[in-house]
Design a protein around this motif. Structure first.
Motif, PDB file in Angstrom:
ATOM      1  N   CYS A 192       0.846  -1.184   0.000  1.00  0.00           N
ATOM      2  CA  CYS A 192       0.000   0.000   0.000  1.00  0.00           C
ATOM      3  C   CYS A 192       0.886   1.240   0.000  1.00  0.00           C
ATOM      4  CB  CYS A 192      -0.926   0.003   1.215  1.00  0.00           C
ATOM      5  SG  CYS A 192      -0.050  -0.180   2.781  1.00  0.00           S
ATOM      6  N   ALA A 193       0.297   2.346  -0.427  1.00  0.00           N
ATOM      7  CA  ALA A 193       1.018   3.611  -0.509  1.00  0.00           C
ATOM      8  C   ALA A 193       0.268   4.679   0.263  1.00  0.00           C
ATOM      9  CB  ALA A 193       1.199   4.036  -1.966  1.00  0.00           C
ATOM     10  N   ASN A 194       1.021   5.627   0.825  1.00  0.00           N
ATOM     11  CA  ASN A 194       0.444   6.751   1.535  1.00  0.00           C
ATOM     12  C   ASN A 194       1.082   8.049   1.073  1.00  0.00           C
ATOM     13  OD1 ASN A 194      -1.273   5.553   3.916  1.00  0.00           O
ATOM     14  ND2 ASN A 194       0.622   4.360   3.922  1.00  0.00           N
ATOM     15  N   PHE A 195       0.262   9.078   0.921  1.00  0.00           N
ATOM     16  CA  PHE A 195       0.723  10.440   0.718  1.00  0.00           C
ATOM     17  C   PHE A 195       0.250  11.225   1.938  1.00  0.00           C
ATOM     18  CE2 PHE A 195       0.647   8.641  -3.466  1.00  0.00           C
ATOM     19  CZ  PHE A 195       1.635   9.297  -4.197  1.00  0.00           C
ATOM     20  N   LEU A 196       1.186  11.608   2.790  1.00  0.00           N
ATOM     21  CA  LEU A 196       0.859  12.262   4.053  1.00  0.00           C
ATOM     22  C   LEU A 196       1.306  13.711   4.027  1.00  0.00           C
ATOM     23  CD1 LEU A 196       2.130   9.396   6.397  1.00  0.00           C
ATOM     24  CD2 LEU A 196      -0.179   9.714   5.493  1.00  0.00           C
ATOM     25  N   ILE A 197       0.539  14.580   4.667  1.00  0.00           N
ATOM     26  CA  ILE A 197       0.842  16.004   4.644  1.00  0.00           C
ATOM     27  C   ILE A 197       0.651  16.582   6.042  1.00  0.00           C
ATOM     28  CG2 ILE A 197      -1.514  16.650   3.977  1.00  0.00           C
ATOM     29  CD1 ILE A 197      -0.247  18.901   2.271  1.00  0.00           C
ATOM     30  N   ARG A 198       1.534  17.501   6.407  1.00  0.00           N
ATOM     31  CA  ARG A 198       1.384  18.168   7.691  1.00  0.00           C
ATOM     32  C   ARG A 198       0.191  19.121   7.645  1.00  0.00           C
ATOM     33  NH1 ARG A 198       7.761  19.594   8.386  1.00  0.00           N
ATOM     34  NH2 ARG A 198       7.318  20.470   6.323  1.00  0.00           N
ATOM     35  N   ARG A 199      -0.471  19.232   8.783  1.00  0.00           N
ATOM     36  CA  ARG A 199      -1.709  20.011   8.852  1.00  0.00           C
ATOM     37  C   ARG A 199      -1.496  21.460   8.406  1.00  0.00           C
ATOM     38  NH1 ARG A 199      -6.144  18.570  11.689  1.00  0.00           N
ATOM     39  NH2 ARG A 199      -4.887  16.967  12.728  1.00  0.00           N
ATOM     40  N   GLU A 200      -0.382  22.057   8.826  1.00  0.00           N
ATOM     41  CA  GLU A 200      -0.155  23.453   8.469  1.00  0.00           C
ATOM     42  C   GLU A 200       0.129  23.619   6.980  1.00  0.00           C
ATOM     43  OE1 GLU A 200       3.829  21.987  10.263  1.00  0.00           O
ATOM     44  OE2 GLU A 200       1.673  21.671  10.549  1.00  0.00           O
ATOM     45  N   ASP A 201       0.770  22.624   6.364  1.00  0.00           N
ATOM     46  CA  ASP A 201       1.017  22.689   4.919  1.00  0.00           C
ATOM     47  C   ASP A 201      -0.285  22.590   4.141  1.00  0.00           C
ATOM     48  OD1 ASP A 201       3.767  22.974   5.185  1.00  0.00           O
ATOM     49  OD2 ASP A 201       4.137  20.819   5.118  1.00  0.00           O
ATOM     50  N   LEU A 202      -1.183  21.722   4.581  1.00  0.00           N
ATOM     51  CA  LEU A 202      -2.463  21.588   3.894  1.00  0.00           C
ATOM     52  C   LEU A 202      -3.278  22.870   4.031  1.00  0.00           C
ATOM     53  CD1 LEU A 202      -4.406  19.843   2.277  1.00  0.00           C
ATOM     54  CD2 LEU A 202      -5.268  18.906   4.434  1.00  0.00           C
ATOM     55  N   ALA A 203      -3.225  23.489   5.201  1.00  0.00           N
ATOM     56  CA  ALA A 203      -3.967  24.735   5.403  1.00  0.00           C
ATOM     57  C   ALA A 203      -3.479  25.818   4.451  1.00  0.00           C
ATOM     58  CB  ALA A 203      -3.829  25.200   6.852  1.00  0.00           C
ATOM     59  N   ARG A 204      -2.177  25.788   4.098  1.00  0.00           N
ATOM     60  CA  ARG A 204      -1.618  26.773   3.166  1.00  0.00           C
ATOM     61  C   ARG A 204      -1.736  26.318   1.713  1.00  0.00           C
ATOM     62  NH1 ARG A 204       2.763  26.702   6.976  1.00  0.00           N
ATOM     63  NH2 ARG A 204       3.939  25.430   5.483  1.00  0.00           N
ATOM     64  N   LEU A 205      -2.292  25.124   1.507  1.00  0.00           N
ATOM     65  CA  LEU A 205      -2.352  24.522   0.173  1.00  0.00           C
ATOM     66  C   LEU A 205      -0.954  24.410  -0.432  1.00  0.00           C
ATOM     67  CD1 LEU A 205      -5.557  26.242  -1.281  1.00  0.00           C
ATOM     68  CD2 LEU A 205      -5.357  24.005  -0.154  1.00  0.00           C
ATOM     69  N   ASP A 206       0.004  24.055   0.419  1.00  0.00           N
ATOM     70  CA  ASP A 206       1.393  23.856   0.016  1.00  0.00           C
ATOM     71  C   ASP A 206       1.643  22.351  -0.066  1.00  0.00           C
ATOM     72  OD1 ASP A 206       4.103  23.653  -0.339  1.00  0.00           O
ATOM     73  OD2 ASP A 206       4.668  24.694   1.499  1.00  0.00           O
ATOM     74  N   PHE A 207       1.748  21.841  -1.288  1.00  0.00           N
ATOM     75  CA  PHE A 207       1.892  20.396  -1.493  1.00  0.00           C
ATOM     76  C   PHE A 207       3.312  19.998  -1.872  1.00  0.00           C
ATOM     77  CE2 PHE A 207      -2.522  21.555  -2.239  1.00  0.00           C
ATOM     78  CZ  PHE A 207      -3.172  20.659  -1.398  1.00  0.00           C
ATOM     79  N   SER A 208       4.281  20.848  -1.566  1.00  0.00           N
ATOM     80  CA  SER A 208       5.676  20.562  -1.915  1.00  0.00           C
ATOM     81  C   SER A 208       6.347  19.636  -0.916  1.00  0.00           C
ATOM     82  CB  SER A 208       6.467  21.877  -2.025  1.00  0.00           C
ATOM     83  OG  SER A 208       6.481  22.561  -0.781  1.00  0.00           O
ATOM     84  N   HIS A 209       5.786  19.496   0.288  1.00  0.00           N
ATOM     85  CA  HIS A 209       6.415  18.683   1.325  1.00  0.00           C
ATOM     86  C   HIS A 209       5.641  17.401   1.625  1.00  0.00           C
ATOM     87  CE1 HIS A 209       8.173  22.670   1.988  1.00  0.00           C
ATOM     88  NE2 HIS A 209       9.180  22.067   2.601  1.00  0.00           N
ATOM     89  N   VAL A 210       4.823  16.939   0.704  1.00  0.00           N
ATOM     90  CA  VAL A 210       4.036  15.726   0.934  1.00  0.00           C
ATOM     91  C   VAL A 210       4.963  14.518   1.042  1.00  0.00           C
ATOM     92  CG1 VAL A 210       2.320  14.173  -0.059  1.00  0.00           C
ATOM     93  CG2 VAL A 210       1.997  16.646  -0.209  1.00  0.00           C
ATOM     94  N   LEU A 211       4.791  13.735   2.102  1.00  0.00           N
ATOM     95  CA  LEU A 211       5.607  12.531   2.292  1.00  0.00           C
ATOM     96  C   LEU A 211       4.953  11.357   1.569  1.00  0.00           C
ATOM     97  CD1 LEU A 211       8.054  11.267   3.652  1.00  0.00           C
ATOM     98  CD2 LEU A 211       6.639  10.812   5.667  1.00  0.00           C
ATOM     99  N   TYR A 212       5.641  10.820   0.588  1.00  0.00           N
ATOM    100  CA  TYR A 212       5.144   9.710  -0.225  1.00  0.00           C
ATOM    101  C   TYR A 212       5.958   8.475   0.093  1.00  0.00           C
ATOM    102  CZ  TYR A 212       5.298   6.863  -4.576  1.00  0.00           C
ATOM    103  OH  TYR A 212       5.324   5.842  -5.500  1.00  0.00           O
ATOM    104  N   ALA A 213       5.284   7.418   0.499  1.00  0.00           N
ATOM    105  CA  ALA A 213       5.976   6.168   0.820  1.00  0.00           C
ATOM    106  C   ALA A 213       5.046   4.995   0.559  1.00  0.00           C
ATOM    107  CB  ALA A 213       6.422   6.156   2.286  1.00  0.00           C
ATOM    108  N   TRP A 214       5.640   3.863   0.206  1.00  0.00           N
ATOM    109  CA  TRP A 214       4.845   2.647   0.098  1.00  0.00           C
ATOM    110  C   TRP A 214       5.651   1.479   0.651  1.00  0.00           C
ATOM    111  CZ3 TRP A 214       6.446  -1.492  -3.001  1.00  0.00           C
ATOM    112  CH2 TRP A 214       7.419  -1.223  -3.975  1.00  0.00           C
ATOM    113  N   ASP A 215       4.948   0.477   1.123  1.00  0.00           N
ATOM    114  CA  ASP A 215       5.609  -0.727   1.629  1.00  0.00           C
ATOM    115  C   ASP A 215       4.763  -1.926   1.232  1.00  0.00           C
ATOM    116  OD1 ASP A 215       3.458  -0.483   3.319  1.00  0.00           O
ATOM    117  OD2 ASP A 215       4.605  -0.417   5.166  1.00  0.00           O
ATOM    118  N   CYS A 216       5.332  -3.110   1.383  1.00  0.00           N
ATOM    119  CA  CYS A 216       4.613  -4.328   0.989  1.00  0.00           C
ATOM    120  C   CYS A 216       4.989  -5.460   1.926  1.00  0.00           C
ATOM    121  CB  CYS A 216       4.906  -4.684  -0.464  1.00  0.00           C
ATOM    122  SG  CYS A 216       6.637  -5.039  -0.830  1.00  0.00           S
ATOM    123  N   LEU A 217       4.325  -6.581   1.754  1.00  0.00           N
ATOM    124  CA  LEU A 217       4.525  -7.731   2.629  1.00  0.00           C
ATOM    125  C   LEU A 217       5.915  -8.335   2.464  1.00  0.00           C
ATOM    126  CD1 LEU A 217       1.066  -9.483   2.158  1.00  0.00           C
ATOM    127  CD2 LEU A 217       1.803  -7.992   4.036  1.00  0.00           C
TER     128      LEU A 217
END
Length: 286
Positions: A261-286
């Motif tokens: 599965c994959a996740n795109f996670l964002i800090r609350r303050e970045d989302l409030a500013r609509l700043d998507f440059s620091h989104v943490l993208y990671a995926w892992d598997c079994l």
């Protein structure tokens, strides 16, 4: 607080009540996206995958090396929407075509701004109609493509529309929030009741986790709610991070390694500013 009807010694009913309270305490609003495999993608709507996507002036999004980033998924933010997230425009998720699909496992929120091998692009105002010059067509990456190009999509999948639906998403046992939520609920019951259930079931917590999986909505693609992991929670501070997108493996659509599965996670303050440059993208598997 102790268990209602403490004279009831049915451990199965106890498990159901513990799960009910965990759902009560941890549920977050989310938008679930269900693939409609027979519906062609609307390039101004919700879709996953596909051979084309839209871009102003028909210029593909590329990495620093000039390689096009591959369209993973698009969300139309107008309806439905959830508090704290954009309520208009489009969110586009694009990834690299290396063997890790543009993911840097050593990245953190601050270093992700320098990762040009993935992109979360927010388009505040989407047009009502697309001109042909705005549509970018990329080659489908499948079994007959360049062996050096990789995506998580299945070779026979060419994109489809997504049907959005508002859901309430409780925590799963893969998240770090589960353990404190479980312990908090357990403390609401008479210790003798808990001890008797442990003796009868062997592993009360495992029974709770299994039942929680049954009652959870089971969303494959989702904005908001809780993330999903196959190995361990990658977050350091889950109180201040929001799920911009989570994508589970889905048969005939995409596969993250070995059923990952994959996740795109964002800090609350970045989302409030609509700043998507620091989104943490990671995926892992079994």
């Amino acid at each position: 607080m102790v268990l209602e009807n403490p004279e009831n010694d049915d451990p199965g009913l106890l498990v159901q009540e513990i799960v009910r309270r965990i759902v009560r305490d941890t549920s977050k609003m989310a938008v679930s996206f269900t693939p409609e495999l027979d519906v062609r993608p609307d390039l101004l709507g919700n879709f996953v995958g596909g051979q084309s996507y839209w871009s102003p002036q028909g210029v593909p999004v590329t990495s620093a090396s000039g390689d096009p980033l591959y369209p993973l998924m698009q969300i139309r933010c107008t309806d439905p929407n959830i508090p704290g997230y954009p309520t208009q425009g489009l969110l586009q998720f694009l990834i690299g075509t290396d063997i890790m699909y543009g993911c840097d496992l050593s990245a953190d929120y601050d270093s992700e701004v320098d990762n040009d091998n993935r992109c979360v692009r927010y388009i505040p105002e989407a047009p009502s109609v697309l001109d042909n010059s705005e549509i970018v067509r990329l080659p489908h990456i499948g079994t007959d493509s360049d062996p050096d190009l990789h995506t998580p999509f299945c070779s026979n999948f060419h994109g489809c529309a997504l049907r959005p639906e508002l859901i309430e998403d409780p925590v799963s046992h893969e998240c770090d929030e589960f353990e404190p939520a479980y312990e908090s609920v357990i403390a609401e019951f008479d210790p003798a009741v808990i001890s008797a259930a442990e003796s009868a079931l062997g592993d009360l917590e495992q029974e709770v986790m299994d039942q929680l999986n049954v009652v959870s909505p089971g969303s494959w693609f989702q904005m908001g709610g809780h993330p999903v992991f196959t190995q361990s929670d990658i977050r350091e501070d889950y109180d201040d991070e929001l799920v911009l997108l989570k994508m589970d493996s889905y048969d005939d659509v995409l596969m993250w390694g070995d059923s990952g599965c994959a996740n795109f996670l964002i800090r609350r303050e970045d989302l409030a500013r609509l700043d998507f440059s620091h989104v943490l993208y990671a995926w892992d598997c079994l």
